[in-house]
Scaffold this motif. Structure first.
Motif, PDB file in Angstrom:
ATOM      1  N   UNK A 220      -2.126  -0.378   4.796  1.00 36.58           N
ATOM      2  CA  UNK A 220      -1.152  -0.160   5.869  1.00 36.58           C
ATOM      3  C   UNK A 220      -1.282   1.263   6.420  1.00 36.58           C
ATOM      4  N   UNK A 221      -1.423   2.236   5.514  1.00 39.48           N
ATOM      5  CA  UNK A 221      -1.542   3.639   5.943  1.00 39.48           C
ATOM      6  C   UNK A 221      -2.784   3.809   6.824  1.00 39.48           C
TER       7      UNK A 221
ATOM      8  N   UNK B   1       5.348   8.602   6.279  1.00 45.10           N
ATOM      9  CA  UNK B   1       5.966   9.412   5.207  1.00 45.10           C
ATOM     10  C   UNK B   1       6.519   8.501   4.109  1.00 45.10           C
ATOM     11  N   UNK B   2       7.037   7.330   4.491  1.00 48.26           N
ATOM     12  CA  UNK B   2       7.547   6.382   3.482  1.00 48.26           C
ATOM     13  C   UNK B   2       6.394   5.889   2.606  1.00 48.26           C
ATOM     14  N   UNK B   3       5.260   5.619   3.255  1.00 45.11           N
ATOM     15  CA  UNK B   3       4.108   5.130   2.480  1.00 45.11           C
ATOM     16  C   UNK B   3       3.693   6.177   1.447  1.00 45.11           C
TER      17      UNK B   3
ATOM     18  N   UNK C 281     -13.133   7.597   5.119  1.00 45.90           N
ATOM     19  CA  UNK C 281     -12.911   7.755   3.665  1.00 45.90           C
ATOM     20  C   UNK C 281     -11.855   6.775   3.167  1.00 45.90           C
ATOM     21  N   UNK C 282     -10.799   6.615   3.978  1.00 44.56           N
ATOM     22  CA  UNK C 282      -9.741   5.662   3.596  1.00 44.56           C
ATOM     23  C   UNK C 282     -10.354   4.284   3.401  1.00 44.56           C
TER      24      UNK C 282
ATOM     25  N   UNK D 258      -4.899   8.400   0.228  1.00 46.18           N
ATOM     26  CA  UNK D 258      -4.948   7.763   1.555  1.00 46.18           C
ATOM     27  C   UNK D 258      -3.634   7.977   2.303  1.00 46.18           C
ATOM     28  N   UNK D 259      -2.512   7.826   1.611  1.00 45.02           N
ATOM     29  CA  UNK D 259      -1.221   7.977   2.304  1.00 45.02           C
ATOM     30  C   UNK D 259      -0.974   9.441   2.685  1.00 45.02           C
TER      31      UNK D 259
END
Ligand SMILES: Cc1cc2nc3c(=O)[nH]c(=O)nc-3n(C[C@H](O)[C@H](O)[C@H](O)COP(=O)(O)OP(=O)(O)OC[C@H]3O[C@@H](n4cnc5c(N)ncnc54)[C@H](O)[C@@H]3O)c2cc1C
Length: 380
Positions: free
Chosen positions: A255-256, A349-351, A286-287, A329-330
């Motif tokens: 998701x991020x 930010x929540x992730x 990279x993610x 990642x996040x």
């Protein structure tokens, strides 16, 4: 190596989970994060569509899905809200001790209730013992045809909403690992007390509480397996729960990345989308590399656990890699969003807050490395 081609049925399960995540979880995720409420309605709907308790076999009325299917579902749940996903996964987690070690009578008694909507919790951690499982203080003393359980538990997910608990306690403390046992304890029994709810950094839709078992009388037949089987049960459960939890982490990271891609195509700096800047594009590349690697590790561990193969190392590798990957990642996703990434008006930010717990629960990232090293270095 396991074959990673998904069957048509597995693809359908993933599709069902994704549609559910989009329709039922995504719209309430931000509110649940703010209010810290338990998502009763989401649980009810998940039960209806068959996404809860997926590990219960058909003979008890369950869907009888395998570990890979569970991982596919969890990735989608994590993608929408890992707090909700963690609560749902803990239902599977608390079924495992019964599935692995319960007598036929115990399975017949409890599993159909779970299929009908009972919620479960898994009570191992204590205020003074998390990573050091053998350090638990809770005891179970035999008194006639009952065990009397006394002790405190800490950080119990689903603790305040559960109908039953799988509780770990010493029946013989002197025997250390060999003296630990596991019991099914019902919520309604005298002495089961729900304590303080944690006010958490992330995964705030999951319910995490302290618990007290105050001289709780538990029928002898609610012992899982034999006296002294508790530690073995906990380790067998970890082989299954670690890939499942790691799949949630893969979902959060995916998701991020998706949010980062969208933003990088829209946001302009120096007259062009920031995605055209190699520094940003490489962060996203990279993610992608690390999410795919984590998913493959999760699928490998899940497949091995499903086949009943020894997989403590593979489960720990999947957990360590997926958790650390998700945190990185996040954090990078917040970076891609710049100042807006730091704002609660944007989703990343929540992730990032949700990601942190993956490095802590189900065994910390350090403990996973201890396990991996031990598996490699132990005398053969
Ligand atoms: C939100 C949340 C939900 C949870 N849900 C549940 C649940 O449903 N059921 C349950 O039973 N538990 C649950 N837990 C507990 C969780 O599994 C523990 O918090 C975790 O295992 C770490 O234990 P601890 O907090 O006591 O930390 P400690 O064990 O005290 O660790 C502190 C630090 O020391 C390090 N450390 C400890 N031992 C070693 C070692 N041998 N080598 C290297 N480093 C080490 C750790 O990595 C960590 O960095 C939950 C926790 C949280 C926060």
């Amino acid at each position: 190596m396991p074959d990673f081609t998904l069957t048509e049925e597995q693809k359908e399960i993933r599709e069902l989970a994704h549609k559910f995540a989009v329709a039922e979880i995504l719209p309430v995720a931000r509110k649940l994060d703010e209010t810290h409420e338990f998502p009763h309605e989401v649980f009810r709907k998940a039960l209806e569509v068959g996404l809860l308790n997926v590990n219960i076999p058909a003979e008890y009325g369950g869907a009888g899905m395998g570990m890979l299917e569970e991982a596919l579902i969890n990735e989608e749940l994590g993608w929408a809200c890992s707090g909700v996903g963690a609560g749902m996964e803990v239902n599977n987690l608390s079924n495992w001790p019964i599935l692995l070690a319960g007598s036929p009578e115990l399975k017949k008694k409890y599993l159909p209730k779970v299929v009908e909507g009972w919620k479960g919790a898994y009570a191992l951690t204590e205020p003074e013992a998390g990573s050091d499982v053998a350090g638990i203080q809770t005891t179970a003393r035999l008194d006639g045809d009952h065990y009397v359980i006394s002790g405190s538990k800490q950080f119990i997910t689903n603790g305040s909403v559960a109908d039953f608990y799988c509780v770990f306690a010493y029946t013989n403390r002197a025997a250390r690992y060999g003296g630990m046992s596991c019991f099914v304890v019902e919520r309604g029994w005298k002495g089961v007390k729900v304590g303080k709810k944690e006010d958490k950094l992330g995964q705030r839709a999951s319910d995490t509480v302290a618990m007290e078992f105050d001289e709780v009388r538990v029928p002898r037949e609610n012992l899982l397996g034999q006296e002294g089987d508790g530690f073995r049960i906990a380790m067998q459960v970890f082989d299954r729960s670690r890939p499942a939890i790691s799949a949630l982490a893969v979902g959060v990271a995916r998701r991020a990345m998706e949010e980062s891609v969208k933003y990088a195509n829209e946001r302009k700096a120096f007259g062009k989308p920031i995605g055209d800047l190699q520094a940003v594009a490489f962060m996203i590349a990279e993610m992608s590399i690390n999410i795919d690697a984590a998913r493959l590790l999760v699928w490998r561990a899940a497949t091995m656990a499903e086949r009943g193969e020894k997989c403590a190392r593979e489960a720990a590798i999947a957990k360590a890699f997926a958790a650390d990957m998700c945190m990185k990642v996040t954090t990078d996703a917040v970076q891609v969003f710049g100042g807006y990434g730091y704002s609660r008006e944007y989703p990343v930010e929540k992730l990032m807050r949700d990601a942190k717990i993956f490095q802590i629960y189900e065994g910390t990232s350090q403990v996973q490395r201890v396990i991996i090293a031990r598996e490699l270095l132990k005398p053969h």
